[in-house]
Design an enzyme around this catalytic site. Structure first.
Site, short mmCIF file in Angstrom:
data_model
loop_
_atom_site.label_atom_id
_atom_site.label_comp_id
_atom_site.label_asym_id
_atom_site.label_seq_id
_atom_site.Cartn_x
_atom_site.Cartn_y
_atom_site.Cartn_z
CE LYS A 65 53.16 51.10 27.77
NZ LYS A 65 54.16 50.10 27.46
CD GLU B 189 44.20 41.45 38.39
OE1 GLU B 189 43.02 41.13 38.19
OE2 GLU B 189 44.91 40.96 39.28
CB CYS C 70 51.48 39.49 40.30
SG CYS C 70 50.34 38.63 39.22
CD GLU D 34 55.49 42.16 43.52
OE1 GLU D 34 55.39 43.38 43.23
OE2 GLU D 34 54.70 41.29 43.10
#
Lengths: 482, 481
Positions: free
Chosen positions: B187, B262, B296, B392
């Site tokens: 996906k 992750e 990331c 973040e």
């Protein structure tokens, strides 16, 4: 009308094709006809010196070449070998007699696969970090061992070249390779493909010539870091001696064998006959791991002999360029006479010729598929490597007995066992002193499975991850921290 | 082949097939529903793609399950290796258009996206090379017992991809997944399905058996259908920590499928006093502003030693002000991926100002027309308790913090629930090991920042996730013993 075909016949040094320093050449012969195909440069000590210098000069650059690039070059070479497969198969078939169809299906594909397999290892050769305590940082590096000398045989010219070159190159070593004098042509053609693939000059050097001169020069060389040899046990000893007396270069050896194939009474008899037949007759018996001592359990012995003879008599021996041919000539006149001599020794020693036992035809070095029965363990044909299409059949009663008899040899390259019983299989596998043991199959090779000999069949292993070890030198690094 | 009409964009080549790829065929969603794919460059609709629902996921999973025991299984390790090598060659021929397509789809500058995609053929070759090399063991137990272990595929794997490096994530997961003999249902992120569709065409062309790879596009609900699925054996997810928790919960509530996550990061980059300030500024700037800060691993907490702090801040400001924002097909700083990200980043910048960080530059939305552009922003005098130092941001916002001693900076680096990466700039051996041995992060860069290699394991400590991608361990994650 005779067409002079163009073969590559010169030494491959620094990506260039050159004459031998001496200018000498030697003939390579078509064993189907006994006629000379062409003359090839005869490398000797001075040529080996040049090749080693080229390999040494190329080494620093090659080992610093990123593994991904090395991998990419090996993959390109594999593609070129497939692309030129017909021509390469034809060269080997003509040069050493194996049927073209087998050269194509087995040798060409096996060679490309070996290069592809080892290409994948280039960036996976890992050192380790080793935990020792907080004030040291310790790790190992697997560095390429250096300039390697490789001496290969004539029975599977291209796969033998791949088994040697692929792990060496993927590890970052540079190479001086000496093909067998009986079968130089495909190696030199592959030299052209190596240049075409884009390997830097000096990384691979190919010096054709004889064992006593070029081969000895490699074994004795003071600037070769490692030698890898495949051939007879007799010459293997000379190589190791020379390595010890020169610079203690690292040595790996793949030598001869007298491998047993053990048929238990519960095996499917037809499959077992096929196994025993292929174990010896494949490649006209010119395989170091030929199953040349066929132990058959006494309950099925008579039926086995009858079916084996039937099968052997159907074998198509002839011109290797015909697609229907199953067995070509022996590689040369010397081997041809040697095998016929062993057949004679067998007859004189009291064994029975159940089929074959003679030359096949009148031209070229062809020998009939031969079976000896009523063989005892002490006969020379049961102890010495014949390297021809000569099977010796021995009878046995129990598993303990046959394992002891199978081990009663200075060799230990391979073995086979045919049985459906799990415990019998494991007992034999555990008991036999042999580097490869085939259960219900024989001669199976995978690029990922290690191969090599116990005892005087050799030192070290080729193929698989194990095959990388001989091309690495381990460096331990210990950094003291504040 | 659909091409964009706009003259700036006439290098963007859409995939031929814009449908779900299931069992070797391109199909609409069962419901017929579609959703628009929007470019953040000009806010235009690029195309419409199917909205996959539970039924589409069921079809894909069933195809992947069948494929596990078909020709794919019989191919063995060598066959898988050779097919993956062919796929690498096919992608290599298409590198340029893939890079441009990716950049137009997600706003990441082509100067970053293109080289990343350029690495993918060799990345695939790395994984292909493992296919025939993952061994079990034969332990020595006793005379009575013969024992061995085998490494087997896990089975049907669900791959849920992010939008920041879509194709790289696809290959980084699919490479080892297929090399180890699994089959896949993929996906893509709803924002960025296009390069995935293109690769499906190549996978089909190269000859992977039907059902081995399946692609189902959709939003969060499509992903949820996968994470809850009773016949998916493993999920590999890259995305936010917040969604990562939901993935893990769904896996636990359904069939205890294996989970690999992750997730996010707030990675520290430590600049010691012995660093060359110009080099350090360059590294630190790239560490945060590459791909618009949408990675990331970005170095989003820049710790600078007090002895060089002022000089560093001054040079950093100048460096950030020199960055030019514009179309990612031309400039090094493009738009953020969508409106949600855009609003979020701007809001966090406001919070930074409110909480007392010093705004050195940037901080306002880039003006002039459509597109989710934010100026490269630098905050100095940032302290550990500020929101911008803890959360973040996932945008082009650099936070500079001052430190004095090694022990202190190690402690502060570790004072976070994240642990994805870290960096250190220094010439001193002891500083190197002080950071790399003591900071709790899956990757530590020394005198560089950002490069990842397929040969090296990559992944998170703590709430940055678990499991590793890349390296021998990364490959083993796609097997069971």
């Amino acid at each position: 009308m005779s067409t002079e075909k163009k073969y590559q016949t010169k030494l491959f040094i620094n990506n260039k094709f050159v004459d031998a320093v001496s200018g000498k050449t030697f003939p390579t012969i078509n064993p189907s006809t006994g006629k000379v195909i062409t003359h090839v440069a005869e490398g000797d000590k001075e040529d080996i010196d040049k090749a080693v210098a080229a390999a040494r000069a190329a080494f620093e650059g090659w080992r610093k070449t990123g593994p991904v690039q090395r991998s990419s070059l090996l993959l390109k070479l594999a593609d070129l070998i497939i692309k030129n497969g017909d021509e390469l198969a034809q060269l080997d078939s003509m040069d050493m007699g194996k049927p073209f169809a087998q050269a194509k299906a087995i040798d060409v594909y096996g060679t490309a696969d070996c290069f592809r397999y080892y290409a994948g290892w280039a960036d996976k050769i890992h050192g380790k970090t080793v935990p020792v305590g907080s004030n040291f940082f310790c790790y190992t590096k697997h560095e390429p061992v250096g300039v390697v000398g490789q001496i290969i045989p004539w029975n599977f010219p291209m796969p033998m070249l791949a088994w040697k070159l692929a792990p060496a190159l993927t590890s970052g070593c540079t190479v001086v390779l000496k093909p067998a004098e009986q079968s130089p042509l495909s190696a030199l053609r592959i030299g052209e493909l190596i240049a075409e693939a884009g390997f830097p000059p000096g990384v691979v050097n190919i010096v054709t010539g004889y064992g006593e001169t070029a081969g000895a020069a490699i074994a004795n060389h003071m600037d070769i870091d490692k030698v890898a040899f495949t051939g007879s046990t007799e010459v293997g000893r000379l190589i190791q001696t020379a390595a010890a007396q020169s610079n203690l270069k690292r040595v790996t050896l793949e030598l001869g064998g007298k491998s047993p194939l053990i048929i238990f009474k519960d095996a499917n008899i037809n499959e077992a006959v096929e196994l025993g037949y292929n174990a010896i007759f494949f490649n006209a018996g010119q395989v170091c791991n030929a199953g040349s001592r066929l132990f058959v359990q006494e309950e099925i012995y008579d039926e086995y002999v009858q079916k084996f003879v039937e099968r052997a008599n159907k074998r198509v021996v002839g011109d290797p360029s015909n697609h229907g041919t199953e067995q070509g000539p022996q590689v040369d006149e010397k081997q041809f006479h040697r095998i016929l001599e062993y057949i004679d020794i067998g007859k004189k020693g009291g064994a029975t010729v159940a089929c074959g036992g003679q030359r096949h035809g009148n031209e070229g070095f062809f020998i009939q598929p031969t079976l000896f029965t009523n063989v005892t363990d002490d006969m020379r044909i049961a102890k010495e490597e014949i390297f021809g299409p000569v099977q010796t059949l021995l009878k046995f009663k129990t598993v303990e007995e046959v394992v002891a008899r199978a081990n009663d040899t200075s060799y230990g390259l391979a073995a086979g066992v045919a049985t459906k019983d799990l415990n019998t299989a494991l007992k034999v596998v555990d008991g036999l002193r042999a580097g490869t043991i085939w259960v219900n199959n024989f001669h199976t090779i995978f690029s990922s499975m290690p191969f090599g000999g116990f005892k005087t069949s050799g030192i070290g292993r080729e193929l698989g991850e194990y095959g990388l070890a001989q091309y690495s030198e381990i460096k331990s690094v210990m950094i003291k921290l504040e | 082949v659909a091409k964009m009409a706009d003259k700036n964009l006439n290098n963007v080549v859409l995939p031929t097939q814009l449908k779900l790829y299931i069992d070797g065929e391109w199909v609409d969603s069962v419901s017929g529903q579609k959703f628009p794919v929007i470019s953040p460059v000009d806010e235009k609709v690029i195309c419409h793609v199917p909205e996959g629902s539970l039924e589409d996921v069921d079809k894909a999973v069933a195809a992947a399950r069948r494929a596990l025991t078909g020709p794919w299984a019989k191919m063995g390790p060598k066959g898988r290796r050779n097919l993956l090598l062919k796929l690498a060659d096919a992608i290599e021929r298409d590198i340029k258009p893939l890079g441009v397509l990716e950049s137009y789809n997600n706003g990441g500058p082509v100067s970053f996206q293109q080289p990343v995609i350029g690495c993918l053929p060799d990345d695939i070759r790395y994984y292909a090379g493992w296919a025939d090399k993952v061994d079990g063991k034969v332990p020595n137990i006793s005379e009575e017992f013969h024992a061995y272990s085998r490494k087997e595929p896990i089975g049907v794997c669900g791959l849920i991809l992010p939008w920041n490096v879509p194709l790289w994530s696809l290959i980084t997961k699919l490479g080892p997944c297929l090399a180890m003999g699994n089959t896949a249902v993929i996906k893509p992120a709803e924002q960025t399905p296009l390069t995935a569709f293109k690769v499906a065409e190549l996978i089909h062309q190269v000859g992977f058996p039907k059902g081995v790879v399946n692609i189902v596009t959709g939003h969060g609900a499509t992903g949820a259908a996968m994470t809850k699925h009773m016949d998916i054996d493993k999920i590999s997810f890259t995305g936010s920590t917040e969604v990562g928790r939901l993935v893990m919960k769904a896996a636990a509530d359904s069939n205890l499928k294996k989970v690999q996550l992750e997730l996010g990061g707030k990675s520290p980059l430590v600049v010691f006093g012995d660093a060359d300030v110009d080099e350090a500024v360059e590294i630190a700037s790239n560490a945060i502003f590459t791909n618009n800060g949408e990675l990331c691993t970005v170095g989003s907490r820049t710790f600078v030693h007090s002895s060089i702090y002022s000089a560093f801040v001054e040079k950093t400001r100048k460096r950030a002000q020199a960055l030019v924002v514009g179309s990612p097909l031309e400039k090094n700083n493009g738009p953020l991926v969508d409106k949600d990200q855009y609003d979020r980043v701007l809001s966090l910048i406001e919070t930074g100002k409110k909480e007392g960080a010093k705004l050195e530059c940037g901080g306002i939305k880039h003006s002039g027309g459509p597109g989710f552009f934010v100026q490269p922003t630098v905050f100095s005098n940032v302290t550990d308790n500020m929101t911008i130092a803890r959360e973040e941001i996932f945008g082009p916002v650099q936070s500079i913090l001052k430190f004095d001693t090694v022990e202190e900076v190690v402690r502060r680096c570790n004072a976070t629930q994240y642990g994805l990466a870290a960096g250190v700039i220094t010439k001193d051996i002891n500083n190197v090991f002080a950071i790399s041995n003591n900071v709790k992060a899956g990757t530590v860069w020394v005198n560089t920042y950002l490069p990842v290699f397929p040969q090296c394991e990559f992944g998170g400590y703590k709430q940055s996730g678990f499991g590793r991608e890349g390296g021998a361990e990364g490959v083993l994650e796609w097997t069971q013993t």
